[in-house]
Design a protein around this motif. Structure first.
Motif, short mmCIF file in Angstrom:
data_model
loop_
_atom_site.label_atom_id
_atom_site.label_comp_id
_atom_site.label_asym_id
_atom_site.label_seq_id
_atom_site.Cartn_x
_atom_site.Cartn_y
_atom_site.Cartn_z
N GLY A 146 0.82 -1.21 0.00
CA GLY A 146 0.00 0.00 0.00
C GLY A 146 0.85 1.25 0.00
O GLY A 146 0.61 2.20 -0.77
N ARG A 147 1.86 1.25 0.86
CA ARG A 147 2.76 2.41 0.94
C ARG A 147 3.49 2.64 -0.38
O ARG A 147 3.59 3.77 -0.87
CB ARG A 147 3.76 2.19 2.07
N LEU A 148 3.98 1.56 -0.99
CA LEU A 148 4.72 1.66 -2.25
C LEU A 148 3.83 2.20 -3.37
O LEU A 148 4.25 3.08 -4.14
CB LEU A 148 5.27 0.29 -2.64
N MET A 149 2.60 1.70 -3.47
CA MET A 149 1.70 2.16 -4.53
C MET A 149 1.34 3.63 -4.35
O MET A 149 1.22 4.37 -5.33
CB MET A 149 0.44 1.28 -4.57
N LEU A 150 1.18 4.07 -3.12
CA LEU A 150 0.89 5.48 -2.87
C LEU A 150 2.09 6.35 -3.23
O LEU A 150 1.95 7.40 -3.86
CB LEU A 150 0.51 5.69 -1.40
N PRO A 172 -4.76 -3.61 6.42
CA PRO A 172 -3.35 -3.22 6.53
C PRO A 172 -2.86 -2.41 5.32
O PRO A 172 -2.03 -1.51 5.47
CB PRO A 172 -2.63 -4.57 6.62
N PHE A 173 -3.37 -2.72 4.13
CA PHE A 173 -2.99 -1.99 2.91
C PHE A 173 -3.22 -0.49 3.10
O PHE A 173 -2.35 0.34 2.80
CB PHE A 173 -3.81 -2.52 1.74
N VAL A 174 -4.40 -0.13 3.61
CA VAL A 174 -4.74 1.28 3.83
C VAL A 174 -3.98 1.84 5.03
O VAL A 174 -3.54 3.00 5.03
CB VAL A 174 -6.26 1.45 4.00
N ALA A 175 -3.79 1.03 6.07
CA ALA A 175 -3.04 1.48 7.24
C ALA A 175 -1.62 1.88 6.84
O ALA A 175 -1.09 2.89 7.32
CB ALA A 175 -3.00 0.39 8.30
N GLY A 176 -1.00 1.10 5.95
CA GLY A 176 0.34 1.43 5.48
C GLY A 176 0.38 2.76 4.75
O GLY A 176 1.33 3.54 4.89
N GLN A 177 -0.66 3.03 3.97
CA GLN A 177 -0.73 4.30 3.25
C GLN A 177 -0.93 5.48 4.20
O GLN A 177 -0.29 6.53 4.05
CB GLN A 177 -1.87 4.23 2.23
N LEU A 178 -1.80 5.31 5.17
CA LEU A 178 -2.03 6.39 6.13
C LEU A 178 -0.77 6.66 6.96
O LEU A 178 -0.44 7.82 7.24
CB LEU A 178 -3.21 6.03 7.05
N ASP A 179 -0.07 5.60 7.34
CA ASP A 179 1.18 5.77 8.08
C ASP A 179 2.19 6.56 7.24
O ASP A 179 2.89 7.45 7.76
CB ASP A 179 1.75 4.40 8.45
N PRO A 185 4.02 14.89 6.59
CA PRO A 185 2.95 15.89 6.73
C PRO A 185 3.14 17.12 5.86
O PRO A 185 2.17 17.86 5.63
CB PRO A 185 3.01 16.25 8.22
N GLU A 186 4.36 17.33 5.37
CA GLU A 186 4.60 18.49 4.51
C GLU A 186 3.93 18.33 3.14
O GLU A 186 3.73 19.31 2.42
CB GLU A 186 6.11 18.72 4.33
N VAL A 187 3.58 17.09 2.79
CA VAL A 187 2.95 16.81 1.50
C VAL A 187 1.50 16.38 1.65
O VAL A 187 0.62 16.85 0.92
CB VAL A 187 3.74 15.70 0.74
N PHE A 188 1.23 15.51 2.62
CA PHE A 188 -0.06 14.82 2.67
C PHE A 188 -1.02 15.38 3.71
O PHE A 188 -0.63 15.71 4.83
CB PHE A 188 0.17 13.34 2.98
N THR A 189 -2.28 15.44 3.31
CA THR A 189 -3.40 15.58 4.25
C THR A 189 -4.14 14.25 4.24
O THR A 189 -4.82 13.92 3.27
CB THR A 189 -4.36 16.70 3.83
N PRO A 190 -3.98 13.43 5.29
CA PRO A 190 -4.62 12.11 5.29
C PRO A 190 -6.07 12.17 5.77
O PRO A 190 -6.39 12.86 6.74
CB PRO A 190 -3.75 11.31 6.27
#
Length: 532
Positions: A146-150, A172-179, A185-190
């Motif tokens: 998940g993290r890699l695809m994001l 877990p796929f989404v949890a990895g992306q949110l983490d 935080p300088e790029v993402f608004t989760p």
């Protein structure tokens, strides 16, 4: 008149389970119901999405706090729409959540293109595009994937609104992306969308990670106080079939994502006010869509009965559609294998224009096998020659589609089977092409025709047609499999155990139905999985 059944809200009702995994008291006898009884139960369940707050500490879809959060997230999207350079809005999820993310991102990208605006929307689905059309459960457990695809989707972007959907706050796929978002935080608004309260987020270890979904949620709750992260997690009640989040979970996901993007685009390009009042009006328009749909209970039950009869006698159900209604047919068909242990041929979807119309990131997937052949031409080639009256064919279209083309297809199908039906949406007062519609009516055994008044808000009437079609198809495929005997009480009993979520669900079901200890049930389940 009796009020809504709120048994599931009691802290004493199945207390060990999160809302999304509880059994719904409204459907405990759905396996004994007739077709019309099934439809009425589904109507009552879907109505729970819009029930108002009670004294119980559950946020609901229409709760003030949910509406406020929707407004704030829409404002973040609006900023990117107004200044799209280096900006992106990513919708991500697993299974149904990812398919709805694809549907919404694709359609809103087209809307931007139609008004000569830069596209800012992207989608991610666990398992890649093959998961749009078939069950790919294992990648849901892979947080690193998940993290890699994001990371790949956002390469070079400086401002990203990431909306991750996990109905049970568990993937877990989404949890990895949110983490990943929280670490940058300088790029993402989760933004997290789900349908359990935050304290019910899964808190079990994730392989290869130092965090759990629950710990990610706790970090987001802290940041939410300063609006650096957002959680939208209204309870919509247990699913009609326990744990089958393709139903209310999928519908509520579609509603929330579309409200966010619709209000953001209206504010960015039409100077429409982005307020709680406007947002609530959008939500209520979807409630109206649910009410209008279920006002055709008897006609829906005719389709459920036809599907059930076909499935019981070894026949097939085929959805032949146009535009986004066809995409919903593809989505519904793809979900029957993991939910009911169905063969891919039991319920299949086909779309006019094939992959050109689908417009997915990876393009045509036909090389992956016959279950990835989705065009009408493929239906004519591989399915039509063997159609019989055991099979059910359902046309999905609106008055915006080419009714001459629909009629021509209906004639070809009618030569092979009399079991032809249609779902047709049209705007109120639109009487164009009446002659062609009469031809289609005469060819079909039944036509479920819904006329829609012009919406009172800026919401596209087409989005109401889509939600209505999703509810109808869910009723047909679920009801058909209930009538086939694939459900016991209101539990899936032929589910494919292909990831950790489904393993836990299967173990709980064994424990509930057998009365044996958890350890003994898990041992029996593992023996069944590995055939030892």
């Amino acid at each position: 008149m009796e009020g809504p059944d709120r048994t599931w809200e009691s802290p004493d009702y199945e207390p060990s389970l999160p809302v999304s995994e509880k059994s719904n008291p409204l459907t405990r006898d759905i396996d004994q119901a007739s077709a019309i009884g099934i439809v009425r139960m589904l109507q009552a369940c879907d109505g729970q999405m819009f029930e108002e707050d009670t004294a119980v500490k559950y946020q609901r879809l229409l709760s003030k706090q949910v509406v406020q959060t929707l407004v704030e997230v829409a404002k973040r999207v609006e900023l990117i729409l107004k200044d799209p350079q280096d900006g992106l809005v990513v919708l991500s999820g697993c299974g149904t959540s990812g398919r709805i993310a694809f549907l919404v991102a694709s359609r809103f990208s087209r809307r931007l293109k139609d008004v000569n605006q830069s596209s800012v929307y992207s989608y991610i689905i666990a398992g890649g595009d093959r998961a749009l059309l078939s069950s790919q459960e294992a990648p849901e457990d892979d947080a690193k994937l998940g993290r890699l695809m994001l990371k790949e989707a956002c390469e070079g972007k400086k401002r990203v609104v990431f909306i991750g959907v996990s109905c049970g706050l568990s993937a877990p796929f989404v949890a990895g992306q949110l983490d990943f978002c929280l670490r940058h935080p300088e790029v993402f608004t989760p933004v997290l969308v789900g349908f359990n309260p935050a304290h019910q987020a899964r808190d079990e270890p994730i392989e290869g990670c130092t965090f759990t979904f629950g710990s990610v949620v706790q970090r987001m709750l802290e940041l939410a106080q300063s609006q650096r992260a957002f959680i939208i997690s209204p309870a919509v009640g247990p699913e009609a079939i326990s744990g089958s989040s393709r139903m209310k979970g999928g519908s509520a996901t579609k509603i929330l994502l579309e409200v966010i993007l619709s209000t953001a685009q209206a504010a960015a390009f039409s100077r429409a006010p982005l307020t709680e009042t406007v947002t609530l009006q959008y939500l209520l328009a979807y409630k109206n869509a649910v009410d209008v749909t279920y006002s055709r209970t008897e006609q829906i039950s005719t389709l459920v009965e036809a599907a059930g009869k076909s499935l019981r006698c070894g026949g097939r159900v085929c959805y032949l559609g146009w535009g986004t209604l066809a995409v919903l047919g593809l989505i519904d068909a793809s979900e029957c294998n993991p939910t009911f242990g169905a063969d891919y041929e039991d319920i299949r979807g086909f779309i006019a224009g094939g992959y050109v119309e689908l417009d997915n990131n990876e393009g045509p997937l036909t090389s992956l096998g016959p279950d990835f052949s989705i065009s009408h031409e493929e239906f004519f080639r591989s399915v039509l020659p063997s159609l019989t009256d055991r099979d059910t064919v359902l046309l999905l279209y609106t008055h915006s589609d080419d009714l001459g083309e629909v009629a021509a297809l209906a004639r070809r199908v009618r030569e092979r089977t009399s079991n032809l039906h249609a779902i047709y949406h049209r705007g109120g007062g639109d009487n164009a092409a009446t002659d062609r519609q009469e031809v289609i009516d005469n060819l079909c055994s039944s036509t479920l025709k819904i006329s829609w008044p012009s919406p009172q808000t800026r919401i596209s009437v087409h989005m109401q047609w889509e939600l209505s079609t999703k509810l109808l198809l869910n009723a047909i495929s679920t009801g058909g499999h209930v009538l086939k005997g694939k459900v016991y009480r209101n539990h899936m009993v032929d589910v494919q155990v292909t990831n950790s979520k489904l393993y836990r669900r299967a173990a709980r079901l064994l424990q509930k139905l057998s009365g044996h200890p958890k350890s003994q049930c898990e041992e029996a389940l593992l023996k069944a999985i590995y055939q030892s």
